[in-house]
Scaffold this active site. Structure first.
Site, PDB file in Angstrom:
ATOM      1  N   GLY A 306      -3.447  -6.110  43.627  1.00  0.00           N
ATOM      2  CA  GLY A 306      -2.502  -6.138  45.001  1.00  0.00           C
ATOM      3  C   GLY A 306      -3.715  -5.308  45.860  1.00  0.00           C
ATOM      4  CB  ALA A 307      -4.503  -3.803  47.529  1.00  0.00           C
ATOM      5  CD  GLU A 343      -5.281   0.589  46.823  1.00  0.00           C
ATOM      6  OE1 GLU A 343      -6.672   0.735  46.188  1.00  0.00           O
ATOM      7  OE2 GLU A 343      -5.086  -0.256  45.262  1.00  0.00           O
TER       8      GLU A 343
HETATM    9  N1  BES Z   1      -9.767  -0.985  42.628  1.00  0.00           N
HETATM   10  C1  BES Z   1      -8.188  -1.602  42.564  1.00  0.00           C
HETATM   11  C2  BES Z   1      -8.196  -2.879  42.778  1.00  0.00           C
HETATM   12  C3  BES Z   1      -9.630  -3.778  41.942  1.00  0.00           C
HETATM   13  C4  BES Z   1      -8.024  -4.091  40.414  1.00  0.00           C
HETATM   14  C5  BES Z   1      -9.975  -4.043  41.700  1.00  0.00           C
HETATM   15  C6  BES Z   1      -9.413  -4.652  39.343  1.00  0.00           C
HETATM   16  C7  BES Z   1     -11.458  -4.310  41.089  1.00  0.00           C
HETATM   17  C8  BES Z   1     -11.050  -5.288  39.092  1.00  0.00           C
HETATM   18  C9  BES Z   1      -6.915  -1.735  43.644  1.00  0.00           C
HETATM   19  O1  BES Z   1      -6.538   0.326  43.771  1.00  0.00           O
HETATM   20  C10 BES Z   1      -5.938  -1.169  42.511  1.00  0.00           C
HETATM   21  O2  BES Z   1      -6.074  -0.457  41.517  1.00  0.00           O
HETATM   22  N2  BES Z   1      -5.069  -2.460  42.970  1.00  0.00           N
HETATM   23  C11 BES Z   1      -3.694  -2.379  41.975  1.00  0.00           C
HETATM   24  C12 BES Z   1      -2.439  -2.062  42.907  1.00  0.00           C
HETATM   25  C13 BES Z   1      -1.750  -0.055  42.641  1.00  0.00           C
HETATM   26  C14 BES Z   1      -0.676  -0.191  43.036  1.00  0.00           C
HETATM   27  C15 BES Z   1      -2.497  -0.249  40.761  1.00  0.00           C
HETATM   28  C16 BES Z   1      -3.627  -3.835  41.924  1.00  0.00           C
HETATM   29  O3  BES Z   1      -4.520  -4.538  42.692  1.00  0.00           O
HETATM   30  O4  BES Z   1      -2.903  -4.139  41.199  1.00  0.00           O
HETATM   31 ZN    ZN Z   2      -6.656   1.220  42.199  1.00  0.00          ZN
END
Ligand code: BES
Ligand code: ZN
Length: 908
Positions: A306-307, A343
Site C-alpha cells: 500500500g505504501a 507511514e
Molecule cells: N512498511 C510497510 C510496507 C511493507 C510491507 C514493506 C511489507 C515490506 C513488506 C508499510 O509501512 C505498511 O505497513 N504499509 C501497509 C499500509 C498500512 C496502512 C497498513 C501496506 O502496504 O499495506
Molecule cells: Zn507499516
C-alpha cells in the site's frame, strides 16, 4: 638475593612476553583460520566491521533498464579479521574496483579474493592480512538491472502524452537495499547516507534528504543530496521520473510535498492536508518533532504494497495517496487518511527508533497501525475510526485462532522468512495488544512513557522488552510480565463465564478455530459491566480460573439474577468470551433493547460467529443472534454482520444446499430496511459512515440476489455508461453496481462484463480500476470467471493489481483453483519473489470446505512449496479443514431448517 630478584624479573618479563605473544596468537589464530565457508548460510552478517557512512553514486539508465553505481563506505573494523562480509544481490560487482584503505596509514588494500554468494546474498572480501582495528574506507563499483519485480531498484511505467515511459523507484524493505548497492543490510546497522544521482535533466529526482546541489550538463544532471542522519538501509529511497507536486509547510517549518503524475495535482491536495496536520499531531504526541527538513510523498504506478515509509520520501500506491473529489468513494478517502497516518507514524516508530531485528517487526507495524487510528480519530472524529479498528482486531483474532499462527515476536533465521511476517499478527494483533495495554495503563500514562521511549532510543535500535521497560517505568505496573504472555506465545484465550450463586465464575483456555483447545495461558486484563455502563470493574486474571463475588459490587441498578453482563468492555482485550446460555440470552435482549455500545454489539456478534465456526455453538443460535441486529444502524457492526453473512452463505451452500434460498432470504431481510433508509444517492449532510454503509448494503443485497436491487443497480449502471459523470451512480455505490452487473453476466449475456472492461480501460483513476477488478470475478458463470482471471494475467493489468480480483464468487471456487494450478509456473515467475504470491494461495485455497480438497491442495504444493509461501499455505489448508468440519457439523445440526424458516417468516 639480588640475582634472584633479577632472575625473577627476567623470567617474569619473559613469561609475560610469551603469554602476550600466545594470547595475541590465540586471538588471531581463529580469525586467520576463518574461511569463506563459515559466512555462508548464516541468518545475520558477522560483526567485525561496522559501517558508519555511505557515499553512494548511482546512474540509472531508464530506457535500457540498467544502472551503474559506486559506493564508498566508511567502516570501523572492530575485531581482527581478514574478511569484510556485506550484503549484495543481483549486482555485478566490478572486482577490480574493490579496495579498502585504512584511515591510520592510508594504505590501499586490494582483496585477494572477491566472492559473490548469490544464495546468501552476501559479498565476501578476503584480504591477505588481518585488517587493522579502526576506521577505513571500502570502495566498490557495480552494475545492476532496473527490474520489474517492484523490489530493490526497479522500473515502474507510466504514460505521458500517449507515450509509455519508465521511472526508477526503490523499495528496500525488508532486505532489498542489497539489490541496489552493497551494504550492511540489517536494521541495526544504522549509518549516514550521502547520495548523488546522475539522471536525465528533465526528470524529477528525489531521495530521502533535500537537494544541496544540482549540476546540469546537457541532457544529464548530477543531483547531490544532503547527508542523512543515522538510519537503516531499508529506509533509503530514490525516485526518478516525471512528476507534478503540491506543497505546504508545517507550523514548525517542515516542507511537505505530494508528488503525482503530471495532470493529477488536484488529487494530491487531500493527502497533503492530512500529512501536514498529522505531522503536527505526532510532534505533540511523541514530544519530538519530525526529524528531517522535508517530507516527500510520491504516488508510484507500480507498487507492491500500500505504501512504504522511507525516511523523508514515502512511496505509495496511487489508490492510497490520491483522492478525487468527483470519482473517489468515502472508503477511498478513509484509506488515504489511514495509510498516510500509518507511514508518517513510522517516521518516529521505525525510522527514528528502529527495531533491532525483524523479530521485533511488530514494534514497527503494530504500532504504526495503532497510531494511524489515533491520528485519524483526531483529524476526523465523526468517522468513529476506533469502532472501525475492530475490523483489524477481528482479522488478528481470526488468524491467531489458527494452530499455524505464530507469536508476535517471531524468530527469523533467514531473509526469505521475513516477507511472510508482514501479516495480520504483526499488524493487527500487534495493534490490538497495544490498544489493550493502553486501555489498561490509561491514555495519559501510556503517551508519556511512549514519548520517553522515543527520546531514549532516538537514532538507535530497540527490542520489544525496551518498550515494556519504558512503559513499566512510567506506570509502575508489571508491563513486561503482562505483555510477554501476549507477544511471546501465539494464540489468545477464550474466557468462559457462568453465573453460580451470585458469583461469576471465569475460566480461560486457548481458543482455536478448529474447535480444540491449546494449552496457552495468559495474564488477561478482564473488564466487565453489569446492567449499565456505570457499573463496571476490572481485574487481572492470572491463573486458569477466577471467581468474582457480585454482591458487593452490584448496585441497586443491577441485579445478577437478571442484568446483562458484558465482559471485555468495548472489546479492548485481545480475547473472546463464551457466556453461559442464560448470560447469552440476556445480552441478546440488551442488544434488541439498544442498551449496548456499538463496539460491544460488534464483539458479541463476532465471538458468537467464531464459536459457531469452532463448533462450540450451533448455527441456529448464531442465526438467532443475527436476528437481534434487525434494527442495527451502525456502520461497523453492519460491516461485520454482512461479512459474517457471506461466510455463512458459503458454508450453507456446501452443507445444506436445499436451504440456501432461505439463508439468502434471511440475510436480505436483515439488510433491506437499510436500502430504504439510505437510498441510492447521497443525502444532504449525511455522515461519512452512512456513505460507506450504502455501498456495503447494496453490495450485500446484490450478492444475495435481491431482485429489485439488482434491477435498480443495472439501470443506474446503464446511465453511467452513457455519462461517466452522472449523479445516479455515485462512487460510493459503484462497486455495488458492478457486482450486481456481474451477477447477471453469463456466457450468453456478456454485455455487463464487456462494459466493465470498457470502464476499466477508459478511466485513468486507479481507484476506479480497482473497483472494476474487484468486481470482475463476481459472476456465477465459471466460463466468465475463467475469462476474468485470465484478464488479470494480461498486460492490461499491472501485476500489483492482479491480486485484487482473486476473491471469486462462490460458484467460481473450483474454476479459480484449476486456473491457479494451470498457471502456477507463470504466477510464481511474476509474483514469486515478493509477498503478493501469498495472496494467490490464501484467496484461492481458503474458501474450500472439504477434506478431499485439502488433500489435493497439499499434494499439488508438495513438490512446489517455497519457503516464501509455506506458512500461508499451512494456514490456508488449516482453514479448509476448519470449514470442512464446520460443514459436517451444520449437516448434523438438528432443527436448523425449522429455525431458519421461522427466522425468515419473522417468527423468531
Ligand atoms: N512498511 C510497510 C510496507 C511493507 C510491507 C514493506 C511489507 C515490506 C513488506 C508499510 O509501512 C505498511 O505497513 N504499509 C501497509 C499500509 C498500512 C496502512 C497498513 C501496506 O502496504 O499495506
Ligand atoms: Zn507499516
Amino acid at each position: 638475593m639480588w640475582y634472584c630478584v633479577e632472575f625473577v624479573t627476567v623470567i617474569t618479563g619473559l613469561v609475560i612476553a610469551l603469554a602476550s605473544y600466545f594470547y595475541m596468537q590465540s586471538r588471531r589464530r581463529p580469525n586467520l583460520q576463518q574461511s569463506m565457508e563459515q559466512f555462508k548460510g548464516q541468518p545475520r552478517l558477522p560483526k567485525f566491521a561496522v559501517p558508519k557512512r555511505y557515499d553512494i553514486r548511482l546512474k540509472p539508465d531508464l530506457s535500457a533498464c540498467k544502472f551503474s553505481g559506486s559506493v564508498a563506505i566508511e567502516l570501523n573494523i572492530v575485531a581482527d579479521t581478514r574478511f569484510i562480509v556485506l550484503n549484495a544481490a543481483e549486482l555485478s560487482v566490478d572486482t577490480t574496483s574493490v579496495s579498502f584503505t585504512h584511515s591510520s596509514n592510508s594504505k590501499v588494500l586490494r582483496p585477494s579474493k572477491v566472492d559473490v554468494v548469490e544464495e546468501d546474498e552476501i559479498l565476501v572480501l578476503e584480504f591477505a592480512d588481518t585488517l587493522l582495528i579502526g576506521m577505513g574506507l571500502l570502495t566498490i563499483r557495480f552494475q545492476g538491472t532496473l527490474n520489474d519485480k517492484m523490489k530493490g531498484f526497479y522500473a515502474s511505467t507510466y504514460n505521458h502524452n500517449g507515450e509509455k515511459k519508465n521511472m526508477a523507484v526503490t523499495q528496500f524493505e525488508p532486505a532489498d537495499a542489497r539489490r541496489c548497492f552493497p551494504c550492511w543490510d540489517e536494521p541495526a546497522c544504522k549509518a549516514m547516507f550521502k547520495i548523488t544521482l546522475d539522471v536525465p535533466s528533465k526528470l524529477v529526482a528525489l531521495s530521502n534528504m533535500p537537494i544541496i546541489e544540482e549540476k546540469v550538463d546537457g541532457d544529464l544532471k548530477t543531483v547531490s543530496y544532503q547527508e542523512s542522519p543515522l538510519m537503516s538501509t531499508y529506509l533509503v529511497a530514490i525516485v526518478v521520473g516525471l512528476f507534478d507536486y503540491v506543497e505546504h509547510l508545517t507550523s514548525y517549518g517542515v516542507k511537505v510535498r505530494v508528488y503525482c503524475q503530471v495532470g493529477k495535482v488536484n488529487q494530491a491536495k487531500f493527502a497533503l492536508g492530512v500529512a501536514v496536520r498529522t505531522l503536527e499531531l505526532y510532534k505533540d504526541y511523541f514530544e519530538v518533532p519530525y526529524s528531517l527538513p522535508k517530507l516527500d510523498m510520491v504516488a508510484i504506478p507500480d507498487f507492491a504494497f500500500g505504501a512504504m515509509e522511507n525516511y523523508g520520501l514515502v512511496t505509495f500506491r496511487e489508490t492510497a495517496l490520491l483522492y478525487d473529489d468527483q470519482h473517489s468513494a468515502a472508503t477511498n478517502k478513509q484509506r488515504v487518511v489511514i495509510v498516510v497516518a500509518h507511514e508518517l507514524a513510522h517516521q518516529w516508530f521505525g525510522n527514528l527508533v528502529t527495531m533491532e531485528w525483524w523479530t521485533h517487526l511488530w514494534l514497527n507495524e503494530g504500532f504504526a497501525t495503532w497510531v494511524s487510528y489515533l491520528a485519524a480519530d483526531n483529524l476526523f472524529p465523526e468517522w468513529k475510526v476506533w469502532t472501525q479498528f475492530l475490523d483489524d482486531y477481528t482479522e488478528g483474532l481470526r488468524l491467531d485462532g489458527l494452530a499455524e499462527s505464530h507469536p508476535i515476536e517471531v524468530e527469523i533465521n533467514h531473509t526469505r522468512e521475513i516477507d511472510e511476517i508482514f501479516d495480520a499478527i504483526s499488524y493487527k494483533k500487534g495493534a490490538s495488544v497495544i490498544r489493550m495495554l493502553q486501555s489498561y495503563l490509561g491514555a495519559e500514562c501510556f503517551q508519556r512513557s511512549l514519548a520517553s521511549y522515543i527520546k531514549k532510543f532516538a537514532c538507535s535500535n530497540a527490542k520489544t522488552e525496551d518498550l515494556w521497560a519504558a512503559l513499566e517505568e512510567g506506570s509502575d505496573e508489571p508491563v513486561n510480565k503482562l505483555m510477554n504472555s501476549w507477544t511471546r506465545q501465539k494464540g489468545y484465550p477464550v474466557i468462559t463465564v457462568e453465573v453460580k450463586d451470585q458469583k461469576l465464575v471465569f475460566e480461560q483456555s486457548q481458543f482455536l478455530a478448529s474447535g480444540s483447545h491449546g494449552d496457552g495461558q495468559w495474564i488477561v486484563p478482564i473488564t466487565l459491566c453489569c446492567g449499565s455502563y456505570d457499573v463496571c470493574m476490572n481485574f487481572l486474571l492470572e491463573s486458569k480460573t477466577g471467581t468474582l463475588d457480585m454482591k458487593e459490587f452490584l448496585s441497586d441498578k443491577s441485579n445478577l439474577a437478571s442484568a446483562w453482563v458484558k465482559l471485555n468492555v468495548n472489546q479492548t482485550g485481545f480475547y473472546r468470551v463464551k457466556y453461559d446460555e442464560d448470560l447469552a440470552a440476556r445480552l441478546q435482549h440488551a442488544i434488541e433493547n439498544k442498551h449496548l455500545s456499538a463496539t460491544d454489539r460488534y464483539g458479541i456478534l463476532d465471538d458468537s460467529f467464531a464459536l459457531c465456526m469452532a463448533r462450540q455453538q450451533s448455527l441456529n443460535s448464531l442465526l438467532t443472534l443475527m436476528g437481534a441486529y434487525r434494527e442495527e444502524l451502525e456502520y461497523t457492526v453492519l460491516f461485520n454482520l454482512i461479512n459474517i453473512s457471506y461466510k455463512v452463505e458459503r458454508i450453507a451452500a456446501d452443507a445444506t444446499p436445499e436451504l440456501l434460498e432461505y439463508f439468502k432470504q434471511f440475510f436480505i431481510s436483515l439488510f433491506l430496511h437499510l436500502e430504504d433508509k439510505l437510498g441510492w444517492e447521497p443525502r444532504t449532510g449525511e455522515s461519512h459512515l452512512d456513505a460507506m454503509l450504502r455501498g456495503e448494503v447494496l453490495t450485500a443485497l446484490a450478492v444475495f440476489g435481491h431482485d429489485l436491487t439488482l434491477k435498480e443497480a443495472i439501470r443506474r449502471f446503464h446511465a453511467f455508461l452513457d455519462d461517466r459523470n452522472t449523479p445516479v451512480l455515485h462512487p460510493d455505490i459503484r462497486k455495488a453496481a458492478y457486482v450486481a452487473v456481474m451477477r447477471e453476466v453469463s456466457t450468453s449475456n456478456r454485455f455487463g462484463y464487456e462494459s466493465l472492461l470498457r470502464v476499466y480501460r477508459e478511466t485513468d483513476l486507479s481507484q476506479e480500476k480497482t473497483r472494476v477488478l474487484s468486481s470482475l470475478t463476481s459472476s456465477p458463470d465459471p466460463n466468465i470467471i475463467l475469462e476474468a482471471l485470465n484478464f488479470l494475467l494480461s498486460s492490461e493489468v499491472r501485476p500489483q493489481d492482479a491480486v485484487l480480483g482473486l476473491s471469486v464468487s462462490r460458484e467460481g471456487r473450483e474454476t479459480a483453483w484449476t486456473w491457479l494450478k494451470d498457471n502456477w509456473e507463470h504466477i510464481s515467475k511474476i509474483w514469486g519473489s515478493g509477498y503478493l504470491i501469498t495472496r494467490f494461495v490464501n484467496s484461492i485455497v481458503s474458501p474450500f470446505a472439504s477434506f478431499e480438497k485439502a488433500e489435493e491442495i497439499e499434494e499439488f504444493f508438495a513438490s512446489r512449496t517455497k519457503s516464501k509461501i509455506s506458512r500461508t499455505l499451512k494456514q490456508s489448508i488449516e482453514r479448509v479443514h476448519i470449514n470442512a468440519n464446520w460443514v459436517q457439523s451444520v449437516q448434523n445440526e438438528e432443527h436448523l431448517a425449522k429455525a431458519l424458516k421461522g427466522l425468515v417468516l419473522g417468527k423468531v
